[in-house]
Design a protein around this motif. Structure first.
Motif, PDB file in Angstrom:
ATOM      1  N   ASP A   1      44.792  34.561 -59.647  1.00  0.00           N
ATOM      2  CA  ASP A   1      44.940  35.329 -60.883  1.00  0.00           C
ATOM      3  C   ASP A   1      45.386  36.767 -60.612  1.00  0.00           C
ATOM      4  OD1 ASP A   1      42.500  35.812 -59.642  1.00  0.00           O
ATOM      5  OD2 ASP A   1      41.508  36.381 -61.510  1.00  0.00           O
ATOM      6  N   GLN A   2      45.356  37.147 -59.339  1.00  0.00           N
ATOM      7  CA  GLN A   2      45.737  38.512 -58.992  1.00  0.00           C
ATOM      8  C   GLN A   2      47.217  38.662 -58.654  1.00  0.00           C
ATOM      9  OE1 GLN A   2      43.761  41.296 -59.135  1.00  0.00           O
ATOM     10  NE2 GLN A   2      42.495  39.817 -60.235  1.00  0.00           N
ATOM     11  N   TRP A   3      47.918  37.557 -58.644  1.00  0.00           N
ATOM     12  CA  TRP A   3      49.309  37.578 -58.192  1.00  0.00           C
ATOM     13  C   TRP A   3      50.142  38.638 -58.894  1.00  0.00           C
ATOM     14  CZ3 TRP A   3      51.596  36.132 -53.977  1.00  0.00           C
ATOM     15  CH2 TRP A   3      52.985  35.996 -53.935  1.00  0.00           C
ATOM     16  N   GLY A   4      50.014  38.676 -60.211  1.00  0.00           N
ATOM     17  CA  GLY A   4      50.792  39.639 -60.983  1.00  0.00           C
ATOM     18  C   GLY A   4      50.488  41.071 -60.579  1.00  0.00           C
ATOM     19  N   ASN A   5      49.212  41.378 -60.441  1.00  0.00           N
ATOM     20  CA  ASN A   5      48.819  42.734 -60.058  1.00  0.00           C
ATOM     21  C   ASN A   5      49.297  43.072 -58.652  1.00  0.00           C
ATOM     22  OD1 ASN A   5      47.437  42.992 -62.477  1.00  0.00           O
ATOM     23  ND2 ASN A   5      45.508  42.262 -61.614  1.00  0.00           N
ATOM     24  N   ILE A   6      49.254  42.080 -57.787  1.00  0.00           N
ATOM     25  CA  ILE A   6      49.638  42.309 -56.402  1.00  0.00           C
ATOM     26  C   ILE A   6      51.136  42.611 -56.297  1.00  0.00           C
ATOM     27  CG2 ILE A   6      49.869  41.219 -54.136  1.00  0.00           C
ATOM     28  CD1 ILE A   6      47.241  39.719 -54.741  1.00  0.00           C
ATOM     29  N   THR A   7      51.927  41.845 -57.037  1.00  0.00           N
ATOM     30  CA  THR A   7      53.374  42.061 -56.944  1.00  0.00           C
ATOM     31  C   THR A   7      53.783  43.406 -57.540  1.00  0.00           C
ATOM     32  OG1 THR A   7      53.654  40.760 -58.960  1.00  0.00           O
ATOM     33  CG2 THR A   7      54.052  39.635 -56.875  1.00  0.00           C
ATOM     34  N   THR A   8      53.018  43.882 -58.497  1.00  0.00           N
ATOM     35  CA  THR A   8      53.291  45.235 -58.983  1.00  0.00           C
ATOM     36  C   THR A   8      53.128  46.224 -57.830  1.00  0.00           C
ATOM     37  OG1 THR A   8      52.479  44.676 -61.184  1.00  0.00           O
ATOM     38  CG2 THR A   8      52.658  47.009 -60.672  1.00  0.00           C
ATOM     39  N   GLY A   9      52.127  45.960 -56.978  1.00  0.00           N
ATOM     40  CA  GLY A   9      51.912  46.814 -55.819  1.00  0.00           C
ATOM     41  C   GLY A   9      53.065  46.770 -54.837  1.00  0.00           C
ATOM     42  N   THR A  10      53.528  45.573 -54.511  1.00  0.00           N
ATOM     43  CA  THR A  10      54.622  45.488 -53.540  1.00  0.00           C
ATOM     44  C   THR A  10      55.896  46.107 -54.111  1.00  0.00           C
ATOM     45  OG1 THR A  10      55.175  43.267 -54.316  1.00  0.00           O
ATOM     46  CG2 THR A  10      53.733  43.397 -52.417  1.00  0.00           C
ATOM     47  N   GLU A  11      56.052  45.964 -55.414  1.00  0.00           N
ATOM     48  CA  GLU A  11      57.210  46.549 -56.098  1.00  0.00           C
ATOM     49  C   GLU A  11      57.171  48.073 -56.001  1.00  0.00           C
ATOM     50  OE1 GLU A  11      59.484  44.686 -57.112  1.00  0.00           O
ATOM     51  OE2 GLU A  11      60.768  46.021 -58.302  1.00  0.00           O
ATOM     52  N   LEU A  12      55.976  48.594 -56.213  1.00  0.00           N
ATOM     53  CA  LEU A  12      55.774  50.037 -56.151  1.00  0.00           C
ATOM     54  C   LEU A  12      56.061  50.557 -54.736  1.00  0.00           C
ATOM     55  CD1 LEU A  12      54.905  52.099 -58.279  1.00  0.00           C
ATOM     56  CD2 LEU A  12      52.570  51.871 -57.441  1.00  0.00           C
ATOM     57  N   ILE A  13      55.600  49.815 -53.755  1.00  0.00           N
ATOM     58  CA  ILE A  13      55.823  50.215 -52.367  1.00  0.00           C
ATOM     59  C   ILE A  13      57.321  50.213 -52.053  1.00  0.00           C
ATOM     60  CG2 ILE A  13      55.548  49.450 -49.961  1.00  0.00           C
ATOM     61  CD1 ILE A  13      52.704  48.493 -50.811  1.00  0.00           C
ATOM     62  N   ARG A  14      57.997  49.207 -52.559  1.00  0.00           N
ATOM     63  CA  ARG A  14      59.437  49.106 -52.317  1.00  0.00           C
ATOM     64  C   ARG A  14      60.192  50.269 -52.969  1.00  0.00           C
ATOM     65  NH1 ARG A  14      63.888  46.975 -54.320  1.00  0.00           N
ATOM     66  NH2 ARG A  14      62.939  46.269 -56.270  1.00  0.00           N
ATOM     67  N   ARG A  15      59.851  50.550 -54.219  1.00  0.00           N
ATOM     68  CA  ARG A  15      60.610  51.568 -54.944  1.00  0.00           C
ATOM     69  C   ARG A  15      60.228  52.985 -54.559  1.00  0.00           C
ATOM     70  NH1 ARG A  15      61.707  49.310 -61.016  1.00  0.00           N
ATOM     71  NH2 ARG A  15      61.986  47.145 -60.389  1.00  0.00           N
ATOM     72  N   LYS A  16      58.956  53.181 -54.325  1.00  0.00           N
ATOM     73  CA  LYS A  16      58.470  54.545 -54.123  1.00  0.00           C
ATOM     74  C   LYS A  16      58.515  54.937 -52.647  1.00  0.00           C
ATOM     75  CE  LYS A  16      54.405  57.190 -55.559  1.00  0.00           C
ATOM     76  NZ  LYS A  16      55.022  58.497 -55.817  1.00  0.00           N
ATOM     77  N   ALA A  17      58.264  53.972 -51.777  1.00  0.00           N
ATOM     78  CA  ALA A  17      58.216  54.306 -50.351  1.00  0.00           C
ATOM     79  C   ALA A  17      59.337  53.625 -49.574  1.00  0.00           C
ATOM     80  CB  ALA A  17      56.858  53.900 -49.771  1.00  0.00           C
ATOM     81  N   GLY A  18      60.074  52.791 -50.251  1.00  0.00           N
ATOM     82  CA  GLY A  18      61.143  52.068 -49.578  1.00  0.00           C
ATOM     83  C   GLY A  18      60.624  51.114 -48.520  1.00  0.00           C
ATOM     84  N   GLY A  19      59.383  50.744 -48.642  1.00  0.00           N
ATOM     85  CA  GLY A  19      58.778  49.888 -47.618  1.00  0.00           C
ATOM     86  C   GLY A  19      58.668  48.442 -48.062  1.00  0.00           C
TER      87      GLY A  19
END
Length: 424
Positions: free
Chosen positions: A195-213
RNA sequence: GGGCAAGUAGCCAAGUGGCCAACGGCAACAGACUGUAAAUCUGUCCUCUUCGGAGUUCGGUGGUUCGAAUCCAUCCUUGCCCA
């Protein structure tokens, strides 16, 4: 066998982000899971995430347990069809302490380890952030369209209960956790329930966009029962890890009573036993299911993991006493510590003798019988026995002559619920 | 602020003046069968009861009526739409 293959075989992986396996085999990876402080104890539903962290550490990676001091203040909409009530701060802090103390028991925090476990509280980094900072630094990177597409949000938008802005924001808050841990702790992996999948992918998205990681994630399926009813509930409510909320004896009995189908699944997920051993055991169980080998082993492994070997041995001893042969004899020959130490349901009767059974049961101070009417119905249905003798007449009189060892009475409701009653 | 809709037992959900302690489903509990399983069947499932009944319920309050979960007023809560 590598970690992912191992977890896959154990049925502990639902979704996995591409590249996760490569990342884990490349280097020691820091991975985290968040635990919500919705109660002051974890229950067995949290056992799977805990085990994921343990597996992670065993495989040589670094586990981080995050307690949600900040996220707990917001409320996760995932899996909820209604707006959640917010916890007040005092309760939240109390819960945080309880949850933290339990998590400590399961992971190795010794500082000498290169992959020592770590515990963090997301309130620590959220307390200094202002609303304006947050919407400028974080909110700017994620579109509302993206957020609305998440299952947890979409269901609520389509449903009839609506959703507050607070809950809508939740995924950003959790997403920022991942980003923060990525930047400050080099965490590249997040795990959690499916059930956390959606929340988790928001995190990876944020890391990609904000930190380029690049960050990775996988989730485990939610534990279910074969008959579709909710896992982890008994007639008394949740099964907790805290021995004062669910006694070790009741905890053990919960697992022991699992169905064959569930036990076969659960033994893979909840124990650290190897594949061969489990398969052999399952085979053995199928040829002689009445031995309940599978359930016994399952119950043993988990009870030892949560409550320790000593408690387990005591429980087995008590269980044998009550289910094996002659409970009366068992009570007569055991000392108090053996009898009650593992937490078999017990209570105290304080009123004067003699009384009729119905009053006796209703007032014996346990939750087995909620009222006189309840006790009477149980007797009429043939579900009550006292000292192993079935009570059929609600007018039966109970007096001191029933006492075993001058202080105990064994009350049985149904087949599975024993109550040892001390008279004072 | 305006318009519309909804609030029924642990949950879902029927009922829209008397036949209502309130259909049905889920969950739960007991019995039979068993293996301290599962499935199935039976019973229980608002509270109390001397088992004859008694009491308190359908968001809150007040009212209409011989009689209200059902009608009216008002308030609260929630959702949708408009501003």
């Amino acid at each position: 066998m590598n970690l992912i293959a191992e977890l896959q075989w154990r049925g502990m992986i639902q979704d996995i982000m591409p590249g996760t396996e490569e990342q884990l085999s490349k280097e020691m990876t820091t991975g985290y899971i968040g635990f919500d402080p919705t109660a002051d104890s974890l229950h067995i539903g949290s056992l799977v995430p805990i085990l994921l962290l343990v597996h992670l550490q065993k495989a040589g990676h670094k586990p981080v347990a995050l307690v949600g001091g900040a996220t707990g203040m917001v409320g996760d909409p995932s899996g909820k069809s209604e707006e959640r009530n917010l916890l007040d701060e005092a309760t939240l802090n109390h819960n945080l302490e309880g949850v933290k103390n339990q998590l400590k028991k399961f992971l190795d925090f010794s500082p000498s380890l290169p992959n020592a476990a770590e515990m963090v509280n997301n309130y620590d980094w959220f307390k200094g952030i202002t609303f304006l900072q947050f919407i400028r630094d974080v909110g700017k990177h994620i579109t509302v369209n993206y957020m609305s597409a998440k299952d947890s949000v979409r269901k609520r938008l389509e449903g009839e209960n609506g959703m507050s802005f607070t809950e809508f924001t939740y995924q950003l808050v959790q997403g920022y956790d991942f980003y923060w841990l990525y930047v400050n702790k080099n965490a590249k992996l997040q795990m959690g329930g499916s059930d956390q999948w959606g929340n988790i992918t928001t995190g990876t998205e944020l890391i990609r966009r904000k930190a380029g990681g690049e960050a990775f994630a996988f989730t485990c399926p939610l534990v279910t029962k074969a008959d579709g009813t909710k896992f982890g509930k008994t007639e008394k409510g949740n099964v907790w890890l805290d021995p004062t909320k669910t006694t070790p004896y009741e905890f053990y009995q919960f697992w022991l009573n699992s169905t064959d189908a569930d036990a076969e699944k659960w033994i893979k997920t909840f124990t650290f036993m190897g594949q061969e051993e489990i398969e052999a055991l399952i085979g053995q169980h199928r040829t002689a299911p009445d031995q309940r080998l599978l359930q016994k082993r399952l119950a043993k492994e988990i009870t030892v993991f949560v409550h320790g070997t000593e408690q387990y041995e005591q429980i087995v001893n008590t269980s044998k006493g009550f289910y094996g042969g002659d409970p009366i004899n068992f009570i007569n020959t055991s000392d108090d510590n053996v009898l009650l130490g593992s937490g078999i349901p017990s209570s105290t009767f304080t009123s004067a003798w003699p009384v009729d059974v119905v009053t006796f049961l209703a007032e014996c101070g346990s939750s087995f019988f909620s009222s006189k009417g309840d006790a009477r119905k149980m007797i009429q249905q043939g579900g009550v026995s006292i000292n192993e003798i079935k009570i059929t007449d609600p007018k039966t009189i109970i007096d001191a002559s029933y006492l075993l060892k001058e202080k105990y009475i064994l009350i049985k409701k149904g087949k599975n619920f024993h109550l040892v009653l001390a008279h004072s």
